[in-house]
Design a protein around this motif. Structure first.
Motif, PDB file in Angstrom:
ATOM      1  N   TYR A 249      74.662  58.300 -10.449  1.00 28.63           N
ATOM      2  CA  TYR A 249      74.523  59.813  -9.938  1.00 28.63           C
ATOM      3  C   TYR A 249      72.789  60.242 -10.363  1.00 28.63           C
ATOM      4  O   TYR A 249      72.227  60.763  -9.488  1.00 28.63           O
ATOM      5  CB  TYR A 249      75.312  60.647 -10.767  1.00 28.63           C
ATOM      6  N   ASP A 250      72.419  59.555 -11.070  1.00 29.26           N
ATOM      7  CA  ASP A 250      70.842  59.638 -11.873  1.00 29.26           C
ATOM      8  C   ASP A 250      70.089  59.207 -10.617  1.00 29.26           C
ATOM      9  O   ASP A 250      68.917  59.762 -10.334  1.00 29.26           O
ATOM     10  CB  ASP A 250      70.715  59.272 -12.999  1.00 29.26           C
ATOM     11  N   LEU A 251      70.499  57.898 -10.156  1.00 29.28           N
ATOM     12  CA  LEU A 251      69.597  57.310  -9.223  1.00 29.28           C
ATOM     13  C   LEU A 251      69.565  57.991  -7.964  1.00 29.28           C
ATOM     14  O   LEU A 251      68.355  58.297  -7.470  1.00 29.28           O
ATOM     15  CB  LEU A 251      70.368  55.742  -8.958  1.00 29.28           C
ATOM     16  N   THR A 266      70.225  70.148  -6.288  1.00 25.45           N
ATOM     17  CA  THR A 266      69.891  68.979  -6.701  1.00 25.45           C
ATOM     18  C   THR A 266      70.359  67.847  -5.798  1.00 25.45           C
ATOM     19  O   THR A 266      69.543  66.931  -5.517  1.00 25.45           O
ATOM     20  CB  THR A 266      71.039  68.872  -8.015  1.00 25.45           C
ATOM     21  N   PHE A 267      71.199  68.027  -5.103  1.00 24.06           N
ATOM     22  CA  PHE A 267      71.866  66.939  -4.339  1.00 24.06           C
ATOM     23  C   PHE A 267      71.692  67.184  -3.022  1.00 24.06           C
ATOM     24  O   PHE A 267      72.079  66.340  -2.025  1.00 24.06           O
ATOM     25  CB  PHE A 267      73.325  66.293  -4.758  1.00 24.06           C
ATOM     26  N   GLU A 268      71.214  67.983  -2.447  1.00 17.21           N
ATOM     27  CA  GLU A 268      70.858  68.243  -1.004  1.00 17.21           C
ATOM     28  C   GLU A 268      70.307  67.353  -0.391  1.00 17.21           C
ATOM     29  O   GLU A 268      69.337  66.662  -0.964  1.00 17.21           O
ATOM     30  CB  GLU A 268      70.597  69.744  -0.958  1.00 17.21           C
ATOM     31  N   ASP A 276      80.196  62.093  -4.683  1.00 16.80           N
ATOM     32  CA  ASP A 276      81.235  61.284  -5.358  1.00 16.80           C
ATOM     33  C   ASP A 276      81.896  60.263  -4.712  1.00 16.80           C
ATOM     34  O   ASP A 276      82.141  59.060  -5.177  1.00 16.80           O
ATOM     35  CB  ASP A 276      82.465  62.111  -5.388  1.00 16.80           C
ATOM     36  N   MET A 277      81.752  60.206  -3.155  1.00 18.15           N
ATOM     37  CA  MET A 277      82.356  59.068  -2.531  1.00 18.15           C
ATOM     38  C   MET A 277      81.256  58.139  -2.355  1.00 18.15           C
ATOM     39  O   MET A 277      81.755  56.857  -2.853  1.00 18.15           O
ATOM     40  CB  MET A 277      82.556  59.498  -0.899  1.00 18.15           C
ATOM     41  N   ILE A 278      79.962  58.155  -2.541  1.00 17.90           N
ATOM     42  CA  ILE A 278      79.034  57.201  -2.672  1.00 17.90           C
ATOM     43  C   ILE A 278      79.132  56.435  -4.007  1.00 17.90           C
ATOM     44  O   ILE A 278      79.254  55.261  -3.866  1.00 17.90           O
ATOM     45  CB  ILE A 278      77.640  57.801  -2.242  1.00 17.90           C
ATOM     46  N   VAL A 279      79.229  57.052  -5.061  1.00 19.96           N
ATOM     47  CA  VAL A 279      79.146  56.584  -6.409  1.00 19.96           C
ATOM     48  C   VAL A 279      80.503  55.827  -6.476  1.00 19.96           C
ATOM     49  O   VAL A 279      80.404  54.617  -6.969  1.00 19.96           O
ATOM     50  CB  VAL A 279      79.202  57.900  -7.194  1.00 19.96           C
TER      51      VAL A 279
END
Length: 409
Positions: A249-251, A266-268, A276-279
């Motif tokens: 998530y931090d990356l 933050t994640f836009e 979540d799916m990517i991680v």
């Protein structure tokens, strides 16, 4: 329409779409980190171990190390971190990539890089610290300056080795190390490189030389099979595990924050479910995370979207699987390609005997090809009682077992 205007309009269209996604640019570059640590996440224990190895070497206790991990885990980025950290301390540092070249060519590359990265200025003059050795250094530099496609025949290997020893023992300051960083070192694990490994037996024994070899998890086992003494020369093994979920998530967060326009969350432009799916799907492999995010953004740009949801991520993962699978097929020899296609016809997994019968070839021939494909990481092995099954990688499955795919043998 005028082609120049068309290109300009297309460029403006992409810029506008990026703005809708609240991004100034696509921040997910696959290139290794080059001295910029703001995108570097985790790896605290590995960095600490590297620091301890470096500190011990500076005080006379040299222990060369292998940095090992799966493809895309971040080995190249770690080598780059070592490069800039040690360069900052004034050590001689050389970055090299092992490739399918002769040992002599590799030694020429090593000698050349020591010169241009540490002794020769950008304008081609010798740095002031080494003027007393100027005549011999200039002779080497002139001989090697165009070594690329025109390796000088008159530069015998014995002379190369003598020149390397001269630079290390006579030119370099005693209180500084010569640090050699070798990426893709698995290329040395073949019989044709035995003489090069034998050279490293003595070369790496020098007190002021510290080397880091980066490669697959089986790197040291593979090198030792070719030349057992090399194990004593590379006693340290630094394992690069997958990133934790928090680090994954931090990356993503760090890269997005750097590219965000003012006011972005933050994640836009990714939804929480998409992130979540990517991680979850990328299993902590940095390169896979970066490629998936980059492909998702590319799809969103083409579709003029404002948000990237799970469906876009699924599409990106599918595209990447097919793309990588085709790259692997292009890399294989015709005989190897025939075997993986036969594996697909047999359901994605098969024994040597099954493939030999299917292709009407000898088991020894099939076994040799399978071993080569396995060493490249494109297939896997799994034991079931007394049988060993070779299984296609996910990337090859995606391209060879697709619903609409027609295989031809």
């Amino acid at each position: 329409m005028d082609p120049i205007e068309f290109i300009q309009q297309s460029a403006c269209s992409i810029k506008n779409t990026m703005y809708k996604l609240k991004l100034k640019y696509n921040p997910f570059s696959e290139k290794p980190i080059r001295g910029n640590t703001k995108f570097f996440v985790g790896r605290v224990s590995e960095l600490r171990e590297i620091g301890e190895i470096l500190g011990a070497a500076m005080h006379g206790s040299v222990a060369n190390a292998a940095i090992v991990g799966t493809k895309g885990i971040g080995k190249s980025s770690m080598l780059n971190i070592i490069y800039y950290a040690t360069k900052k301390q004034g050590h001689w540092v050389v970055e090299l990539t092992a490739s399918q070249i002769t040992p002599r060519q590799f030694l020429i590359q090593l000698l050349y890089n020591i010169l241009i990265e540490n002794l020769i200025s950008i304008n081609g003059t010798i740095k002031s610290d080494y003027m007393e050795h100027s005549q011999r250094i200039l002779e080497m530099y002139k001989r090697l300056n165009n070594y690329g496609d025109k390796v000088p025949i008159h530069y015998p290997r014995e002379r190369i080795e003598r020149d390397l020893e001269y630079l290390i023992n006579d030119v370099k300051d005693e209180d500084k190390l010569c640090i050699i960083l070798i990426d893709e070192a698995d290329q040395f694990a073949k019989k044709s490189c035995l003489s090069l490994l034998q050279f490293f037996h003595s070369f790496l024994y020098e007190e002021n030389i510290l080397a880091f070899f980066a490669g697959s998890p089986t790197l040291m086992d593979d090198l030792t099979k070719i030349s057992p003494p090399i194990k004593d020369r590379i006693p340290k093994i630094i394992n690069m595990p997958p990133l934790s979920k928090d680090e994954s998530y931090d990356l993503i967060r760090r890269r997005l924050e750097d590219a965000h326009i003012d006011g972005a969350d933050t994640f836009e432009p990714f939804t929480e479910d998409a992130i979540d799916m990517i991680v979850e799907e990328c299993d902590g492999i940095p390169r896979k995370i970066i490629m998936t995010c980059s492909e998702s953004i590319s799809i969103a740009i083409k579709k003029h979207l404002r948000k990237i949801d799970e469906n876009i991520v699924k599409e990106a993962l599918h595209h990447l699987g097919i793309s990588v699978g085709h790259q692997i097929l292009n890399h294989l020899t015709p005989a190897q390609s025939e075997i993986v296609k036969a594996m697909a016809k047999l359901g994605g997994a098969a024994t040597v005997t099954q493939l030999a019968e299917y292709l009407n070839k000898s088991p020894s021939t099939i076994g040799t090809h399978l071993s080569d494909i396995y060493e490249m990481g494109y297939i896997y092995k799994e034991r079931d009682k007394n049988n060993v099954y070779y299984k296609l990688s996910k990337e090859l499955k995606d391209v060879l077992l697709g619903e609409d795919n027609e295989l031809e043998l």
